[in-house]
Design a protein around this motif. Structure first.
Motif, PDB file in Angstrom:
ATOM      1  N   ASP A 253       0.831  -1.201   0.000  1.00 52.44           N
ATOM      2  CA  ASP A 253       0.000   0.000   0.000  1.00 52.44           C
ATOM      3  C   ASP A 253       0.867   1.252   0.000  1.00 52.44           C
ATOM      4  O   ASP A 253       0.612   2.190  -0.747  1.00 52.44           O
TER       5      ASP A 253
ATOM      6  N   PRO B  95      -2.797  -9.742  -3.269  1.00 51.15           N
ATOM      7  CA  PRO B  95      -2.702  -8.306  -2.948  1.00 51.15           C
ATOM      8  C   PRO B  95      -3.924  -7.769  -2.200  1.00 51.15           C
ATOM      9  O   PRO B  95      -3.953  -6.605  -1.835  1.00 51.15           O
ATOM     10  N   SER B  96      -4.914  -8.613  -1.963  1.00 50.28           N
ATOM     11  CA  SER B  96      -6.051  -8.221  -1.125  1.00 50.28           C
ATOM     12  C   SER B  96      -5.824  -8.648   0.318  1.00 50.28           C
ATOM     13  O   SER B  96      -6.665  -8.395   1.171  1.00 50.28           O
TER      14      SER B  96
ATOM     15  N   ASP C 172      -9.025 -10.187  -9.788  1.00 51.59           N
ATOM     16  CA  ASP C 172      -9.364  -9.502  -8.548  1.00 51.59           C
ATOM     17  C   ASP C 172      -9.032  -8.033  -8.771  1.00 51.59           C
ATOM     18  O   ASP C 172      -8.101  -7.703  -9.509  1.00 51.59           O
TER      19      ASP C 172
ATOM     20  N   ASN D 225      -7.720  -5.845  -6.819  1.00 57.34           N
ATOM     21  CA  ASN D 225      -6.479  -5.337  -6.230  1.00 57.34           C
ATOM     22  C   ASN D 225      -5.324  -5.440  -7.218  1.00 57.34           C
ATOM     23  O   ASN D 225      -5.200  -6.414  -7.953  1.00 57.34           O
TER      24      ASN D 225
ATOM     25  N   SER E 189      -3.182  -6.884 -10.792  1.00 58.05           N
ATOM     26  CA  SER E 189      -4.253  -7.743 -11.278  1.00 58.05           C
ATOM     27  C   SER E 189      -3.897  -8.117 -12.712  1.00 58.05           C
ATOM     28  O   SER E 189      -2.987  -7.529 -13.296  1.00 58.05           O
TER      29      SER E 189
ATOM     30  N   SER F  81     -13.893  -8.367  -5.694  1.00 61.95           N
ATOM     31  CA  SER F  81     -12.892  -9.183  -5.013  1.00 61.95           C
ATOM     32  C   SER F  81     -13.549 -10.049  -3.956  1.00 61.95           C
ATOM     33  O   SER F  81     -14.452  -9.584  -3.249  1.00 61.95           O
TER      34      SER F  81
ATOM     35  N   HIS G  26     -12.450 -10.508  -1.329  1.00 65.61           N
ATOM     36  CA  HIS G  26     -12.166  -9.818  -0.074  1.00 65.61           C
ATOM     37  C   HIS G  26     -13.435  -9.194   0.509  1.00 65.61           C
ATOM     38  O   HIS G  26     -13.562  -9.060   1.729  1.00 65.61           O
TER      39      HIS G  26
ATOM     40  N   TRP H  34     -15.223  -2.778  -7.266  1.00 63.91           N
ATOM     41  CA  TRP H  34     -14.161  -1.913  -6.726  1.00 63.91           C
ATOM     42  C   TRP H  34     -13.863  -0.779  -7.698  1.00 63.91           C
ATOM     43  O   TRP H  34     -13.408  -1.035  -8.828  1.00 63.91           O
TER      44      TRP H  34
ATOM     45  N   GLU I 294     -13.465   1.584  -1.138  1.00 66.86           N
ATOM     46  CA  GLU I 294     -12.862   0.291  -1.474  1.00 66.86           C
ATOM     47  C   GLU I 294     -13.782  -0.465  -2.429  1.00 66.86           C
ATOM     48  O   GLU I 294     -13.359  -0.921  -3.497  1.00 66.86           O
TER      49      GLU I 294
ATOM     50  N   TRP J  54      -4.947   3.907  -0.816  1.00 71.48           N
ATOM     51  CA  TRP J  54      -4.504   3.330  -2.089  1.00 71.48           C
ATOM     52  C   TRP J  54      -5.457   3.707  -3.229  1.00 71.48           C
ATOM     53  O   TRP J  54      -5.035   4.150  -4.300  1.00 71.48           O
TER      54      TRP J  54
END
Ligand SMILES: *[C@@H]1O[C@H](CO)[C@@H](O)[C@H](O)[C@H]1NC(C)=O
Ligand SMILES: *[C@@H]1O[C@H](CO)[C@@H](O)[C@H](O)[C@H]1NC(C)=O
Ligand SMILES: *[C@@H]1O[C@H](CO)[C@@H](O)[C@H](O)[C@H]1NC(C)=O
Ligand SMILES: *[C@@H]1O[C@H](CO)[C@@H](O)[C@H](O)[C@H]1NC(C)=O
Ligand SMILES: *[C@@H]1O[C@H](CO)[C@@H](O)[C@H](O)[C@H]1NC(C)=O
Length: 518
Positions: free
Chosen positions: A123, A293-294, A376, A378, A381, A424, A426, A433, A469, A486
Motif C-alpha cells: 500500500d 494483494p487483497s 481480482d 487489487n 491484477s 474481489s 475480499h 471496486w 474500497e 490506495w
C-alpha cells in the motif's frame, strides 16, 4: 488490504513524533462525514481535504499540480474528486517522518494505509507512486517522501521479508498497540516490528517499482548505495528464491516450505489450509504467493500478476545494482536470471485455454495443471498487466484476458446501474471496486470506454468525493471504507496521466445522463 473492521480496535497512540497537532480530528472520523463547500455538479461532492494545519506533509509540487489540473478540468465533480484524492497520501497518511537513530542522513517515512495505523509495503508503495508525475529532481520536497518510504521498507524487508505490514519504527516514538490476532507463523518474527505476516509476493515488486520510479525520475543512483537498499534487495531475492521450491523433491520426498501461516479467523481467506502451507506446488520457476494483494489467501500459490510485477522490476532494477560500486558481485545477474525464469514460468504455466477456447492468463496456477480463472480488483491484477510493464497493451493474450476479465466469464465481474467493475472475494459478489474501474480506464485507448469508466467512478462516491474500497453495483449508498489511501492514490495518478496522454478527456462532462460525444 485488510478491512478496517477487523483491526478497528488496534490503534497506535500518538507519541512525540507525530506530525500533526493533537487538536486535529482523526481522519478516520473526519472522512466519515461530508464537509463543505460541496462541488457544483449534480453529485455535490464534499471537500474532504483536512485543514492546512492538519495535513501530514506539504508539497508545493502537489499544490501546483492541483491548481493546474483544476484549471484544465471542465467537470466540477471530476475536479473535486481529483482535488480530494491526489493529495490524500500527503494530507493524511504520513504518520511520521524522521531519520534513522544510527544515521542522521537516512530519511524514514512511516506511511499508514489509511484507516489502520500500520504500514503495508504494497500500500505504501502504491500510495507514494502517483507523485512520480511531479518528481523531477532529488531536491524536490516530494523526493524525501520517496527516499523515506524506500528506506523504511528496506529495513522491514531485511528484518522480516515474509511479512507484509509493520509497526512504527522506534525512532518515531509512536507506541504500537497490542496486536490481538492469534497467529502461528514460520519463520517467527518480532512482534514489536511486524503488524501482520501474510506473505504477499507483490510487496517485493512494489518495493522495487517504487525504487525504480525514484531512480528514473531523479537519476539519483548514489542514494541506493548509501543505506540499506542493497541488503534489502539481497533479502528479497533470497526469500523469493526459497519460495520457488516445489512441494516434492526429485526423489518424491516432501520438502517443508520455508513459510507457513495459520490464524484464528472467521474467514477461510484469512488463514492457510494444509497446516498453514496451502496447496502443493510443482516447480515452475515462479515464486509462491500464499496471499494475494487483497491479503486474502490464494487458492493456487503461483499468482500470475504478482510474478509479472516481480519479473519486470527484478530486471529493471538490476540496472541500478549494476551501477553501484558496493554491490555484491553477481547480484545484478542473479536478478536478471530470476526475472527470465519467472517470465518463462508465466508463459509456460500461466497461459491457459478458457472453456470457450481462448488463450488467456490465469490468475493463479499450481504447476500441476491447477488453474484459477478469475481476476481480482487489487493491483497487481491481470487487468493491470501492461501497467506493470510486463507486456504491451496490444499483446494478443493480454487483449483476450482483458476482454474476459471485463465480462460475465470472470466470477468477480460486478455489473449494475451504478458501476461495472471487477470486485474481489475480499468483500463479496456484487461489490465492485472503483479501483478496478480506474485500472480499466488506465489500460484503455478507447475514449468512450475511458469516459464511461471514469463516469462510473464519479457517480459511486456517495457524495463523499473520495474513492471507496467497494461499492454495491446497484446502490451507491452501500460501500466499504471511507478512508482508502490506495484507491485515492490510483485515482489521482490516473488523472495526472490523462492530463498528459489524453488532455481532451479532462474537457468532458461527467454529469448524469450525459451522452458521450464519441
Ligand atoms: C503544512 O502547512 C501548514 C500551513 O499552511 C502548517 O500549519 C502545517 O503545520 C504544515 N504541515 C507540516 C506537516 O509541515
Ligand atoms: C488556466 O489555463 C489557461 C489556459 O488554458 C491559462 O492561460 C491560465 O494561465 C491558467 N491558469 C492557471 C492558474 O493555471
Ligand atoms: C541501523 O539500525 C537499523 C535498525 O534500527 C539496523 O537494521 C541497521 O543495521 C543499523 N545500521 C548500522 C550501520 O548499524
Ligand atoms: C512438474 O514439473 C516438472 C518440471 O519441473 C514437469 O516435468 C512435470 O511434468 C510437472 N508435473 C505436472 C503434473 O505437470
Ligand atoms: C504494439 O505496440 C508497440 C509499441 O507500443 C509497437 O512497437 C508494436 O509494433 C505493436 N504491435 C502490434 C502488433 O501492433
Amino acid at each position: 488490504m485488510l478491512s478496517s473492521s477487523l483491526f478497528a480496535a488496534i490503534v497506535v497512540s500518538l507519541g512525540t513524533g507525530q506530525v500533526v497537532s493533537q487538536s486535529c480530528p482523526s481522519y478516520s472520523s473526519y472522512s466519515q462525514s461530508r464537509h463543505e463547500p460541496y462541488s457544483t455538479g449534480a453529485y455535490a461532492l464534499a471537500y474532504q481535504r483536512p485543514a492546512p494545519g492538519c495535513r501530514t506533509f506539504n508539497s508545493t509540487g502537489v499544490e501546483d499540480a492541483i491548481l493546474r489540473i483544476k484549471n484544465q478540468t471542465h467537470d466540477p465533480d471530476l475536479s473535486r474528486l481529483f482535488e480530494n484524492t491526489f493529495p490524500n497520501t500527503l494530507d493524511t497518511a504520513i504518520k511520521w517522518r524522521g531519520v534513522a537513530a544510527n544515521n542522521s542522513e537516512e530519511e524514514l517515512a512511516f506511511i499508514i494505509t489509511g484507516d489502520i495505523d500500520a504500514m503495508w509495503i504494497r500500500d505504501s508503495a502504491n500510495q507514494v507512486a502517483p507523485y512520480r508525475s511531479i518528481l523531477k529532481s532529488k531536491t524536490d520536497d516530494i523526493a524525501s517522501v520517496f527516499r523515506g518510504t524506500i528506506n523504511l521498507q528496506a529495513r522491514y524487508l531485511i528484518l522480516s521479508p515474509y511479512c507484509n505490514s509493520f509497526l512504527p519504527p522506534p525512532e518515531s516514538g509512536l507506541k504500537p498497540g497490542p496486536n490481538g490476532a492469534t497467529y502461528s507463523v514460520k519463520p517467527s518474527y518480532d512482534h514489536n516490528v511486524v503488524f501482520t505476516c501474510n506473505f504477499e509476493l507483490d510487496d517485493f515488486g512494489g518495493f522495487l517499482q517504487l525504487s525504480h520510479d525514484y531512480y528514473t525520475q531523479t537519476g539519483d543512483v548514489d542514494f541506493f548505495g548509501r543505506f540499506q537498499w542493497l541488503q534489502a534487495v539481497q533479502s528479497i531475492v533470497a526469500a523469493a528464491d526459497a519460495m520457488r521450491a516445489p512441494t516434492y523433491g526429485p526423489d518424491g520426498a516432501w520438502i517443508p516450505p520455508v513459510y507457513s501461516f495459520q490464524s484464528q479467523t472467521m474467514t477461510s481467506m484469512g488463514t492457510l489450509g494444509n497446516n498453514g502451507m496451502n496447496y502443493p506446488v510443482n516447480f515452475t520457476g515462479m515464486v509462491r504467493s500464499p496471499f494475494r494483494p487483497s491479503d486474502d489467501a490464494a487458492i493456487y500459490d503461483f499468482q500470475i500478476p504478482a510474478n509479472m510485477l516481480l519479473a519486470r522490476y527484478l530486471d529493471a532494477t538490476s540496472a541500478i545494482v549494476e551501477r553501484l560500486p558496493n554491490a555484491p558481485k553477481g547480484l545484478a545477474a542473479q536478478m536478471r536470471d530470476m526475472a527470465g525464469e519467472i517470465r518463462a514460468g508465466i508463459e509456460h504455466w500461466g497461459v491457459v485455454t478458457t472453456p470457450g477456447g481462448q488463450k488467456i492468463y490465469a490468475y493463479e496456477v499450481d504447476g500441476f495443471g491447477g488453474q484459477n480463472l478469475m481476476d481480482d480488483a487489487n493491483i497487481p491484477s491481470l487487468l493491470s498487466a501492461p501497467r506493470l510493464g510486463y507486456l504491451d497493451a496490444n499483446d494478443t493474450v493480454y487483449q483476450n484476458t482483458r476482454g474476459w476479465v471485463l465480462s460475465r466469464n470472470n466470477p468477480w465481474w460486478c455489473a449494475g446501474p451504478v458501476i461495472n467493475a471487477v470486485g474481489s472475494p475480499h468483500i463479496k459478489p456484487g461489490a465492485a471496486w472503483p479501483m478496478a474501474a480506474i485500472m480499466r480506464a488506465m489500460t484503455s485507448d478507447d475514449d468512450l470506454e475511458i469516459i464511461n469508466a471514469i463516469k462510473e467512478v464519479v457517480q459511486s462516491t456517495d457524495g463523499f468525493g473520495l474513492i471507496h474500497e467497494s461499492v454495491n453495483s446497484f446502490d451507491a449508498g452501500q460501500w466499504t471504507r471511507s478512508w482508502f489511501g490506495w484507491g485515492n492514490a490510483v485515482f489521482g495518478q490516473m488523472i495526472m496521466e490523462f492530463a498528459e496522454r489524453k488532455p481532451h478527456i479532462l474537457q468532458e462532462s461527467f454529469q448524469p445522463f450525459f451522452i458521450a460525444k464519441y
